[in-house]
Design a protein around this motif. Structure first.
Motif, PDB file in Angstrom:
ATOM      1  N   VAL A 189      35.205  29.370  23.035  1.00  0.00           N
ATOM      2  CA  VAL A 189      36.258  28.673  23.770  1.00  0.00           C
ATOM      3  C   VAL A 189      36.920  29.576  24.801  1.00  0.00           C
ATOM      4  CG1 VAL A 189      38.536  27.571  23.538  1.00  0.00           C
ATOM      5  CG2 VAL A 189      36.712  27.059  21.891  1.00  0.00           C
ATOM      6  N   THR A 190      37.211  29.004  25.965  1.00  0.00           N
ATOM      7  CA  THR A 190      38.021  29.657  26.992  1.00  0.00           C
ATOM      8  C   THR A 190      39.228  28.764  27.271  1.00  0.00           C
ATOM      9  OG1 THR A 190      36.122  30.740  28.030  1.00  0.00           O
ATOM     10  CG2 THR A 190      38.109  30.458  29.383  1.00  0.00           C
ATOM     11  N   VAL A 191      40.408  29.387  27.313  1.00  0.00           N
ATOM     12  CA  VAL A 191      41.651  28.665  27.576  1.00  0.00           C
ATOM     13  C   VAL A 191      42.127  29.019  28.977  1.00  0.00           C
ATOM     14  CG1 VAL A 191      44.053  28.345  26.861  1.00  0.00           C
ATOM     15  CG2 VAL A 191      42.268  28.658  25.126  1.00  0.00           C
ATOM     16  N   ARG A 192      42.404  27.993  29.778  1.00  0.00           N
ATOM     17  CA  ARG A 192      42.866  28.204  31.156  1.00  0.00           C
ATOM     18  C   ARG A 192      44.238  27.544  31.329  1.00  0.00           C
ATOM     19  NH1 ARG A 192      38.531  30.186  33.972  1.00  0.00           N
ATOM     20  NH2 ARG A 192      36.463  29.720  33.105  1.00  0.00           N
ATOM     21  N   ILE A 193      45.212  28.351  31.758  1.00  0.00           N
ATOM     22  CA  ILE A 193      46.582  27.899  31.973  1.00  0.00           C
ATOM     23  C   ILE A 193      47.000  28.307  33.378  1.00  0.00           C
ATOM     24  CG2 ILE A 193      48.983  28.099  31.193  1.00  0.00           C
ATOM     25  CD1 ILE A 193      47.880  28.937  28.460  1.00  0.00           C
ATOM     26  N   ALA A 205      41.961  26.731  18.973  1.00  0.00           N
ATOM     27  CA  ALA A 205      43.223  26.699  19.708  1.00  0.00           C
ATOM     28  C   ALA A 205      44.000  25.435  19.364  1.00  0.00           C
ATOM     29  CB  ALA A 205      42.976  26.767  21.215  1.00  0.00           C
ATOM     30  N   VAL A 207      47.278  23.046  20.766  1.00  0.00           N
ATOM     31  CA  VAL A 207      48.179  22.728  21.869  1.00  0.00           C
ATOM     32  C   VAL A 207      49.256  21.811  21.302  1.00  0.00           C
ATOM     33  CG1 VAL A 207      48.428  21.705  24.159  1.00  0.00           C
ATOM     34  CG2 VAL A 207      46.315  22.922  23.560  1.00  0.00           C
ATOM     35  N   VAL A 235      50.809  26.785  23.504  1.00  0.00           N
ATOM     36  CA  VAL A 235      49.389  27.107  23.305  1.00  0.00           C
ATOM     37  C   VAL A 235      49.296  28.231  22.282  1.00  0.00           C
ATOM     38  CG1 VAL A 235      47.246  27.858  24.377  1.00  0.00           C
ATOM     39  CG2 VAL A 235      48.864  26.455  25.678  1.00  0.00           C
ATOM     40  N   ALA A 237      46.154  30.335  20.485  1.00  0.00           N
ATOM     41  CA  ALA A 237      44.702  30.522  20.526  1.00  0.00           C
ATOM     42  C   ALA A 237      44.319  31.790  19.773  1.00  0.00           C
ATOM     43  CB  ALA A 237      44.216  30.603  21.975  1.00  0.00           C
ATOM     44  N   VAL A 274      47.051  22.623  30.306  1.00  0.00           N
ATOM     45  CA  VAL A 274      46.084  23.550  29.711  1.00  0.00           C
ATOM     46  C   VAL A 274      44.703  22.923  29.857  1.00  0.00           C
ATOM     47  CG1 VAL A 274      45.427  24.868  27.669  1.00  0.00           C
ATOM     48  CG2 VAL A 274      47.804  24.105  27.937  1.00  0.00           C
ATOM     49  N   ARG A 275      43.722  23.748  30.165  1.00  0.00           N
ATOM     50  CA  ARG A 275      42.330  23.296  30.097  1.00  0.00           C
ATOM     51  C   ARG A 275      41.613  24.164  29.072  1.00  0.00           C
ATOM     52  NH1 ARG A 275      37.831  21.770  34.612  1.00  0.00           N
ATOM     53  NH2 ARG A 275      38.993  19.841  34.391  1.00  0.00           N
ATOM     54  N   ILE A 276      40.903  23.501  28.162  1.00  0.00           N
ATOM     55  CA  ILE A 276      40.091  24.209  27.170  1.00  0.00           C
ATOM     56  C   ILE A 276      38.632  23.873  27.417  1.00  0.00           C
ATOM     57  CG2 ILE A 276      39.504  24.327  24.726  1.00  0.00           C
ATOM     58  CD1 ILE A 276      42.414  24.154  24.054  1.00  0.00           C
TER      59      ILE A 276
END
Length: 319
Positions: A189-193, A205, A207, A235, A237, A274-276
């Motif tokens: 997983v990659t978390v983008r904020i 993760a 949310v 968030v 993670a 947030v994008r996961i």
């Protein structure tokens, strides 16, 4: 005031006596229609009918899943709202096993006490406007997540289908079992904020739209203490599945000061979106219900979108 009472008769802690008490109390204050859910998705159908017929208030007596269905039935998503939609107010009487949404709002966990509280709040006509969040084109009230907690929700759903109640003890046993199954997998997983560097190497993760994240019996489990219905998203993670670091974080989640920190943990509060992303399909849960497997999920905070019959937050506190 025209009110629709939606009752899930199969929810963990609903009883005929409590349902009758709630209906009698509401009948003394409002023009009441009572409807019992009969199948999955029925609460959403009933809520949509109530909004179409411009009912003033929808009261839900059931668990978090029934509340989530109801909100998704009557509250249009921002991209489809026409600005003229009739939006009823929402009241909740706990009837499930955890009742995280209701308890996070300050609604009493006992259904009888919550009924009295609801009637008192209706008499003073003081509502509370809260923010919700969207994931996978669906509203959620308090929590969504990918990975471990979604796996737990999927397993609990299977247990319920086989006639087993969703007790705190079952959740705990299931979490431990799913943790050791997931421990062997590589992080995907990659978390983008917005405004943050990408967070990579994440195993699972959460949310959140409120705090606590959940309850273990009467004990709150706090992942993001600064997150509330009046802020953006939280968030949480985890970048490790090793046992000792996980136990260290788990101990903090149950602490009275509830402020988890670890070099293996990424945490952010009050973020707008947030994008996961995952390198392979990973489980997604929303408000405790397993939704399916996704490779990309966008989470968005929508402030002050729902009027609820609930105590207003105390001064200095969000929830």
């Amino acid at each position: 005031m025209r009110t629709l009472l939606i009752v899930n008769p199969n929810a963990t802690s609903t009883t005929p006596a409590t349902r009758d008490l709630l209906a009698h109390a509401l009948e003394s204050r409002t023009q009441l229609i009572v409807a019992h859910t009969q199948h999955r998705g029925h609460a959403a159908e009933l809520a949509q009918w109530a909004a179409t017929n411009e009912m003033d208030l929808i009261v839900v007596h059931g668990g978090d899943g029934t509340v989530n269905e109801t909100i998704n039935g009557f509250l249009p998503l921002p991209q489809v709202a026409d600005g003229q939609a009739w939006i009823p107010r929402l009241g909740v009487i706990p009837g499930g096993s955890a009742n995280v949404f209701a308890r996070s709002l300050g609604i009493k966990p006992d259904p009888v006490a919550a009924t009295n509280q609801l009637i008192d709040l209706l008499s003073v006509e003081k509502d509370r406007r809260i923010g919700l969040a969207i994931a996978d084109d669906r509203w959620f009230t308090f929590s969504a997540g990918v990975g471990l907690d979604a796996d737990v929700c999927e397993a609990i759903d299977h247990s319920r289908a086989n006639g087993h109640a969703a007790t705190p003890a079952r959740y705990l046993r299931t979490t431990v079992r799913q943790f050791f199954r997931a421990k062997r997998r590589e992080p995907s997983v990659t978390v983008r904020i917005p405004g943050h560097d990408p967070v990579t190497g994440v195993h699972y993760a959460f949310v959140t739209n409120a705090s606590p994240w959940t309850y273990l019996d009467a004990t709150p489990v706090v992942t993001n203490p600064e997150t509330s219905f009046e802020t953006g998203l939280g968030v949480f993670a985890m970048q490790t599945m090793r046992v000792l670091p996980t136990l260290w974080v788990a101990r903090q989640l149950l602490a009275t000061d509830g402020n988890p920190k670890s070099r293996n943990l990424f945490r952010a509060d009050d973020v707008p979106s947030v994008r996961i992303e995952a390198t392979e399909p990973i489980g997604l849960q929303i408000d405790g219900d397993f939704i399916g497997r996704r490779e990309v999920v966008d989470f968005t905070s929508i402030p002050e979108v729902l009027e609820v019959i609930a105590p207003r937050p105390e001064s200095g506190r969000h929830n």
